[in-house]
Enzyme design. Structure first.
Site, PDB file in Angstrom:
ATOM      1  N   GLY A   1      -3.029   1.591 -11.198  1.00 37.84           N
ATOM      2  CA  GLY A   1      -3.056   2.226 -12.287  1.00 37.84           C
ATOM      3  C   GLY A   1      -2.038   3.260 -12.332  1.00 37.84           C
ATOM      4  CG  ASP A   2      -1.654   6.024  -9.415  1.00 40.45           C
ATOM      5  OD1 ASP A   2      -2.630   6.649 -10.197  1.00 40.45           O
ATOM      6  OD2 ASP A   2      -1.936   6.068  -8.190  1.00 40.45           O
TER       7      ASP A   2
END
Length: 301
Positions: free
Chosen positions: A250-251
């Site tokens: 996600g990052d």
């Protein structure tokens, strides 16, 4: 300049154990140590994509020294605040037939330490991007994201927020440039169970109405959806590959979005790059590399 904040960074100690036996001595068959924290992950992937940025946050003790050393060794610029007491946390991640994690608590952050961060943030100016990602340590006020955005409001700074629940809802009035909950987190915000793409789009548009400029909803192996403030909706699948690692995907999507958007200020190009970069991390043992991202980019439809 792009800035990331990691309030509670960590050293991630990843240990692989075959046939882990609870209550007995186990021998590892592989060990790795990484600097961890959502903002740090964004900084590392941005650097991998040749996008200059600076990692901010707090570090303490010998573990903090190693976090700073390892982040800089990966080519990132840092401007961490060194706390006088405590030590930065160590997160133990056990990879076996069932993966388990033990996350440390981290050092306390005082009011004086918080003022030090505000002083650094006061130097940000128009067109800078500030990434606020992750949970908040117990020693900080729960409205810290809101306080930062209120302080910097009106300066032309683009905020990218990757968090959940009240932390997310409370910052929407400051019109973040991008928010990125996954579909489960989106449901939690509105206290509903989301099952379809139509429902994802419906509730994403509610976040737009509440102030967000752009919303990306990640759906793991089912792809992602971009909803823009102009009403545009873009749905993307994900490239084919074997998932090796869910940590940091996600990052990486956030970092990829920033890199893609900065190429020509196109939101959809940023979205496409974000999907490729998140997938590149998911299909790798570590975080996405530039080569892996561009090999997957042509598969995004």
């Amino acid at each position: 300049m792009i800035y990331t904040i990691t309030f509670n960074p960590a050293l991630d100690y990843v240990v692989k154990v075959e046939n882990f036996n609870l209550g007995h001595v186990n021998r590892s068959v592989g060990e790795k140590v990484y600097p961890g924290g959502k903002g740090i992950n964004v900084s590392i992937v941005l650097n991998n994509l040749d996008v200059e940025n600076k990692a901010l946050g707090y570090i303490a003790g010998f573990t903090g020294v190693e976090i700073e050393r390892s982040v800089r060794a990966l080519g990132c610029l840092t401007d961490f605040i060194h706390l006088e007491n405590g030590m930065s946390r160590i997160n133990v991640k056990i990879k076996t037939d069932k993966e388990s994690e033990i996350n440390g608590g981290g050092p306390d952050i005082t009011e004086t330490d918080l003022k030090g961060l505000y002083n650094k943030l006061d130097a940000l100016c128009e067109d800078d991007i500030l990434v606020l990602a992750g949970s908040i340590p117990k020693s900080l006020p729960e409205d810290i994201y809101e306080s930062i955005m209120k302080r910097l409001d009106g300066r032309g700074i683009r905020f990218i927020v990757d968090t959940t629940g009240k932390l997310l809802l409370n910052v929407l009035k400051y019109k973040p440039f991008l928010i990125k909950p996954n579909h489960h987190e989106l449901g939690e915000v509105f206290n509903v169970e989301i099952k379809t793409q139509e429902e994802i789009i419906l509730y994403s548009k509610k976040l737009i109405e509440m102030g967000a400029e752009n919303v990306i909803i990640s759906m793991a192996g089912d792809g992602a959806i971009l909803v823009e403030s102009n009403g545009g909706v873009t749905i993307s699948g994900v490239p084919k590959g074997i998932v090796k690692n869910s940590v940091g995907a996600g990052d990486s999507m956030v970092a990829g979005f920033i890199a893609g958007y900065l190429n020509n200020k196109d939101i959809r190009e940023g979205f496409k790059m974000g999907v490729a970069t998140g997938s590149a991390s998911a299909f790798s043992d570590g975080l996405a590399t530039k080569e892996k991202v561009y090999s997957l980019l042509k598969e995004i439809k």
